[in-house]
Scaffold this motif. Structure first.
Motif, mmCIF file in Angstrom:
data_model
loop_
_atom_site.group_PDB
_atom_site.id
_atom_site.type_symbol
_atom_site.label_atom_id
_atom_site.label_comp_id
_atom_site.label_asym_id
_atom_site.label_seq_id
_atom_site.Cartn_x
_atom_site.Cartn_y
_atom_site.Cartn_z
ATOM 1 N N MET A 1 -30.065 -5.210 -53.676
ATOM 2 C CA MET A 1 -30.493 -4.384 -54.075
ATOM 3 C C MET A 1 -29.593 -3.806 -52.604
ATOM 4 S SD MET A 1 -33.341 -3.646 -56.048
ATOM 5 C CE MET A 1 -33.627 -4.184 -57.776
ATOM 6 N N GLY A 2 -28.966 -4.078 -52.102
ATOM 7 C CA GLY A 2 -27.929 -3.419 -50.593
ATOM 8 C C GLY A 2 -29.451 -3.427 -49.634
ATOM 9 N N ILE A 3 -30.152 -4.516 -49.249
ATOM 10 C CA ILE A 3 -30.942 -4.971 -48.204
ATOM 11 C C ILE A 3 -30.663 -6.373 -47.858
ATOM 12 C CG2 ILE A 3 -33.591 -5.638 -48.188
ATOM 13 C CD1 ILE A 3 -34.544 -4.540 -50.283
ATOM 14 N N ASP A 4 -30.307 -6.327 -46.514
ATOM 15 C CA ASP A 4 -29.685 -8.253 -45.832
ATOM 16 C C ASP A 4 -31.257 -8.612 -46.171
ATOM 17 O OD1 ASP A 4 -28.448 -9.389 -44.845
ATOM 18 O OD2 ASP A 4 -29.114 -8.552 -42.898
ATOM 19 N N CYS A 5 -31.602 -10.044 -46.686
ATOM 20 C CA CYS A 5 -32.370 -10.645 -46.263
ATOM 21 C C CYS A 5 -32.325 -12.583 -45.882
ATOM 22 C CB CYS A 5 -33.057 -10.705 -47.480
ATOM 23 S SG CYS A 5 -34.285 -9.289 -47.704
ATOM 24 N N PRO A 6 -33.197 -13.003 -45.079
ATOM 25 C CA PRO A 6 -32.592 -14.084 -45.461
ATOM 26 C C PRO A 6 -32.346 -14.866 -46.759
ATOM 27 C CG PRO A 6 -35.128 -14.072 -44.103
ATOM 28 C CD PRO A 6 -34.151 -12.556 -44.809
ATOM 29 N N PRO A 7 -32.032 -16.274 -46.906
ATOM 30 C CA PRO A 7 -31.553 -17.040 -47.980
ATOM 31 C C PRO A 7 -33.301 -17.599 -48.256
ATOM 32 C CG PRO A 7 -30.026 -17.703 -46.908
ATOM 33 C CD PRO A 7 -31.274 -17.025 -45.722
ATOM 34 N N VAL A 8 -33.515 -18.006 -50.105
ATOM 35 C CA VAL A 8 -34.590 -18.263 -50.164
ATOM 36 C C VAL A 8 -34.292 -19.812 -49.789
ATOM 37 C CG1 VAL A 8 -35.765 -19.407 -52.151
ATOM 38 C CG2 VAL A 8 -34.627 -16.961 -52.287
ATOM 39 N N GLY A 101 -26.577 -0.358 -54.769
ATOM 40 C CA GLY A 101 -26.098 0.687 -53.722
ATOM 41 C C GLY A 101 -27.892 -0.087 -52.935
ATOM 42 N N ARG A 102 -27.642 1.175 -52.055
ATOM 43 C CA ARG A 102 -29.136 1.329 -50.716
ATOM 44 C C ARG A 102 -30.336 2.545 -51.732
ATOM 45 N NH1 ARG A 102 -26.143 4.225 -46.936
ATOM 46 N NH2 ARG A 102 -25.276 6.065 -48.667
ATOM 47 N N ASN A 103 -31.316 1.559 -51.306
ATOM 48 C CA ASN A 103 -32.218 2.423 -51.646
ATOM 49 C C ASN A 103 -32.183 3.652 -50.809
ATOM 50 O OD1 ASN A 103 -34.121 2.374 -48.992
ATOM 51 N ND2 ASN A 103 -34.664 -0.055 -50.403
ATOM 52 N N LEU A 104 -33.400 4.953 -51.547
ATOM 53 C CA LEU A 104 -33.533 5.790 -50.548
ATOM 54 C C LEU A 104 -34.093 5.931 -48.844
ATOM 55 C CD1 LEU A 104 -34.913 8.238 -52.352
ATOM 56 C CD2 LEU A 104 -32.493 7.997 -51.636
ATOM 57 N N ILE A 148 -36.416 3.419 -54.907
ATOM 58 C CA ILE A 148 -35.833 4.219 -55.536
ATOM 59 C C ILE A 148 -34.349 4.197 -55.307
ATOM 60 C CG2 ILE A 148 -34.885 6.636 -55.824
ATOM 61 C CD1 ILE A 148 -38.003 7.477 -55.669
ATOM 62 N N ILE A 149 -33.548 3.131 -55.850
ATOM 63 C CA ILE A 149 -31.493 3.378 -55.411
ATOM 64 C C ILE A 149 -31.194 4.469 -55.964
ATOM 65 C CG2 ILE A 149 -29.616 1.514 -55.458
ATOM 66 C CD1 ILE A 149 -32.725 0.034 -55.051
ATOM 67 N N CYS A 150 -30.690 4.154 -54.652
ATOM 68 C CA CYS A 150 -28.753 5.122 -54.858
ATOM 69 C C CYS A 150 -27.709 4.175 -55.252
ATOM 70 C CB CYS A 150 -29.054 6.129 -53.439
ATOM 71 S SG CYS A 150 -27.388 7.780 -54.084
ATOM 72 N N ARG A 151 -27.714 4.341 -56.688
ATOM 73 C CA ARG A 151 -26.326 3.261 -57.173
ATOM 74 C C ARG A 151 -25.247 4.103 -57.203
ATOM 75 N NH1 ARG A 151 -26.844 1.748 -62.840
ATOM 76 N NH2 ARG A 151 -28.251 3.674 -63.196
ATOM 77 N N THR A 152 -24.785 2.805 -56.903
ATOM 78 C CA THR A 152 -23.038 2.410 -55.899
ATOM 79 C C THR A 152 -22.623 3.205 -56.980
ATOM 80 O OG1 THR A 152 -23.463 0.401 -55.111
ATOM 81 C CG2 THR A 152 -21.011 1.057 -55.672
ATOM 82 N N PRO A 153 -21.530 4.640 -56.601
ATOM 83 C CA PRO A 153 -20.747 5.043 -57.502
ATOM 84 C C PRO A 153 -19.685 4.535 -58.059
ATOM 85 C CG PRO A 153 -20.327 5.999 -55.677
ATOM 86 C CD PRO A 153 -21.202 4.999 -55.793
ATOM 87 N N ALA A 160 -27.677 10.273 -64.351
ATOM 88 C CA ALA A 160 -27.913 10.909 -62.232
ATOM 89 C C ALA A 160 -28.360 9.843 -61.969
ATOM 90 C CB ALA A 160 -29.695 11.034 -62.542
ATOM 91 N N ASN A 161 -27.800 9.919 -60.437
ATOM 92 C CA ASN A 161 -27.279 8.296 -59.483
ATOM 93 C C ASN A 161 -28.359 7.559 -58.769
ATOM 94 O OD1 ASN A 161 -25.278 6.728 -57.923
ATOM 95 N ND2 ASN A 161 -25.394 8.036 -56.081
ATOM 96 N N LEU A 162 -29.316 8.096 -59.538
ATOM 97 C CA LEU A 162 -30.592 7.347 -58.536
ATOM 98 C C LEU A 162 -31.428 6.492 -59.710
ATOM 99 C CD1 LEU A 162 -32.556 10.195 -56.467
ATOM 100 C CD2 LEU A 162 -31.076 8.376 -55.831
ATOM 101 N N VAL A 163 -31.794 5.662 -59.155
ATOM 102 C CA VAL A 163 -32.307 4.714 -60.523
ATOM 103 C C VAL A 163 -34.022 3.878 -59.845
ATOM 104 C CG1 VAL A 163 -32.568 2.480 -61.139
ATOM 105 C CG2 VAL A 163 -30.577 3.694 -60.651
ATOM 106 N N ILE A 164 -35.092 4.053 -60.403
ATOM 107 C CA ILE A 164 -36.046 3.450 -60.179
ATOM 108 C C ILE A 164 -36.139 2.535 -60.687
ATOM 109 C CG2 ILE A 164 -38.549 3.784 -60.509
ATOM 110 C CD1 ILE A 164 -38.596 7.197 -61.406
#
Length: 602
Positions: A1-8, A101-104, A148-153, A160-164
């Motif tokens: 969801m746009g979050i940069d995290c290390p692999p499992v 997308g990116r979260n708020l 709350i994700i701002c969906r990539t258009p 609406a662009n926002l997704v819970i």
């Protein structure tokens, strides 16, 4: 969801059910871990989100009930669809749709604090979703910026662009819940007082939404926005613009009162439902008013892309003579249509990625094309051959425009720059920098002295462009000003034929009209229900045409800024618009793989 995290790492199970491969962890709560995964049972494999719920907070019965409820919630376009659910060993798993997308929290970290207009729109977008959730007897219990994700258009459903997201802590409310206390579930900074003692109610989600809003307005951790000694919120003290000044605007004063009521510690003093908040905001039903057919306009032709793999029409432009229409789609080529026969007369090949913009030179002899392959190409229309390739941008090129004399080509790119090119030599003249985010659109005024550029940074920049004969004695450009006012990304710009008015379309669903020489906003045109991706003026300058992902094209009367008519007919998002300057003809392209020609009936 746009979050940069290390692999499992450190997990024995990376493949669940023989199909869901866990890629990396993107979230962790007290009773849930969230993973970005790939569903290898699909071809091609598709991304998804897998949530692992511990048995400490679920039983088989409650998990089954939650999954069934999430299936129902997932029918809403602003809630991820539930794709699968199952139990494995000591854990329960939910597999949900991946929302790009990116979260708020990321948005505010990258772009800075939100303004009142943006917060108002967030409430407009999310309150109907919270009402939908509560109508189904569910409390989310973890509303916060990260969820709350701002969906990539674009949103393919035109809503609406926002997704819970993240319903791992959601609770199904029953009649006996008022007698039973739950564990303290949720994020403490955003949780309502009653939720912290295990007594969450529907209004608890509204409280969390209010805290989310004041965090976005200040970028200060919520705990620091609450005065424990005086038992009150002090978020106004942390506004970039001092609270008393901020509230002087009528809409901000109204917003302040709404936020204050959302943030009441005592449940009975708070808004009790999302509908009640929407009534306070005078938000009407999102269903569009029925419009009578307009007898002056009709769809005269529908041009169908014949390739099976063809998809969204990305760009359209009429030749200066009005006899040719150039179009691009996801096939990486440019098609030239004979408007007399409505047939494709040529297909220009050469780009290695999708072409996103095309423009004819004023004399109609050259076509410029911009592509995601980071290049611009110039084509000879008479010979249908490539003249040259203009490299130089470091990212996708999204827009090109010729100066009125045809000597300069401007290009806007997602590398955050605008470049000017000598059309005759193909040489780069200079690079215009200053935008903080991707540049989506560029346009020259009719006199050619002003260039406008629109960006994801929510601004429009106006540049004074000197003639090439002046370059030796002074810089090729001067920044005249920056226009701010849109709440979200600015996607498109166009000058009126006399060069006095600039029209801009945005992700915030509005069109703004600006006075070019003063930079003052003239008016805001509202009516579209989703992002405005294209604007264009008719040759007489009396009418503005706008295109939106809401599947419609609208015509506006400039003298009164009233909507004249809505042109409907596309079955998917409208993605491109063009207006002939010699005939009464509008072309609209769509993700439904068609181009529609709209003719004015005299």
């Amino acid at each position: 969801m746009g979050i940069d995290c290390p692999p499992v790492t450190g997990r024995k199970i990376l493949l669940l059910q023989g199909r869901y491969r866990l890629i990396k962890r993107i979230g962790k709560g007290g009773f849930c871990k969230t993973f970005l995964a790939v569903d290898e049972g699909q071809f091609p494999p598709i991304p998804c989100v897998v949530q692992e719920l511990l048995s400490e907070c679920e039983t088989s019965k409650t998990f089954e009930q939650k999954a069934q409820s999430l299936e129902e919630l997932g029918k809403h376009e602003q809630i991820p669809a539930l794709l699968n659910y199952f139990q494995y060993q000591q854990h329960f798993y939910l597999v949900q749709e991946f929302i790009a997308g990116r979260n708020l929290a990321q948005v505010v970290a990258e772009e800075g604090v939100f303004n009142g207009t943006q917060i108002w729109q967030i409430l407009e977008d999310l309150l109907p979703v919270l009402q939908f959730i509560s109508d189904r007897h569910i409390i989310h219990r973890d509303i916060k910026p990260e969820n709350i994700i701002c969906r990539t258009p674009p949103n393919p459903k035109g809503e609406a662009n926002l997704v819970i997201v993240d319903f791992s802590t959601a609770k199904i409310v029953t009649e006996i819940d008022c007698l039973i206390a739950d564990n303290n579930i949720g994020s403490p900074e955003y949780a309502a007082p009653e939720q912290t003692i295990g007594k969450a109610v529907f209004a608890s989600d509204l409280y969390s939404l209010g805290v989310t809003c004041i965090y976005l307005l200040t970028q200060i951790p919520p705990f620091d926005l609450f005065d424990v000694v005086n038992n009150c919120w002090v978020w106004r003290d942390y506004l970039t613009t001092k609270g008393n000044i901020w509230q002087q605007e009528t809409k901000n004063l109204r917003l302040t009162k709404i936020l204050d009521k959302l943030l009441q510690n005592v449940v009975s003093q708070r808004f009790q439902s999302a509908d009640e908040v929407m009534q306070a905001m005078d938000i009407k039903s999102k269903s569009q008013d029925l419009k009578l057919p307009n007898p002056l306009w009709h769809c005269s032709s529908t041009l169908t892309e014949y390739s099976v793999v063809s998809s969204s029409v990305n760009a359209l432009v009429f030749s200066p003579e009005g006899n040719i229409l150039a179009s691009t789609n996801d096939e990486k080529n440019i098609k030239l249509w004979d408007l007399n026969t409505k047939k494709v007369i040529a297909s220009l090949l050469g780009h290695s990625q999708v072409v996103k913009s095309v423009a004819f030179s004023p004399d109609g002899k050259i076509l410029a094309s911009a592509s995601d392959d980071k290049t611009i190409k110039l084509w000879d229309i008479n010979t249908l051959t490539e003249i040259c390739t203009l490299p130089g941008h470091s990212h996708a090129v999204k827009s090109v425009a010729f100066s009125p004399d045809g000597q300069i080509l401007a290009s806007g790119s997602w590398d955050k720059t605008v470049k000017l090119w000598n059309v005759n030599s193909g040489a780069e003249i200079c690079t215009l920098t200053g935008h903080q985010l991707q540049v989506n659109s560029v346009a020259f005024s009719s006199q050619g002295q002003i260039l406008a550029s629109a960006s994801y940074d929510r601004t429009i920049r106006l540049w004074q462009i000197n003639s090439q004969t002046e370059f030796k004695n002074c810089p090729c450009y001067t920044l005249l000003g920056i226009l701010s006012g849109h709440a979200w990304a600015v996607l498109t710009v166009a000058f009126s034929p006399d060069g006095k008015i600039l029209a801009t379309g945005s992700d915030d669903k509005t069109i703004k009209l600006w006075e070019v020489y003063t930079g003052q906003e003239i008016s805001t045109l509202s009516g579209h229900s989703w992002s405005v991706i294209g604007v264009a003026f008719t040759a007489d300058g009396k009418t503005l045409i706008s295109a939106s992902w809401d599947k419609t094209v609208k015509l506006w009367r400039l003298s009164t800024t009233e909507e004249i008519v809505t042109l409907s007919g596309h079955t998917d998002s409208v993605s491109a618009i063009a207006v002939s300057q010699v005939t009464q003809l509008i072309a609209s392209g769509s993700k439904d793989k068609t181009i529609k020609l709209w003719q004015l009936v005299e």
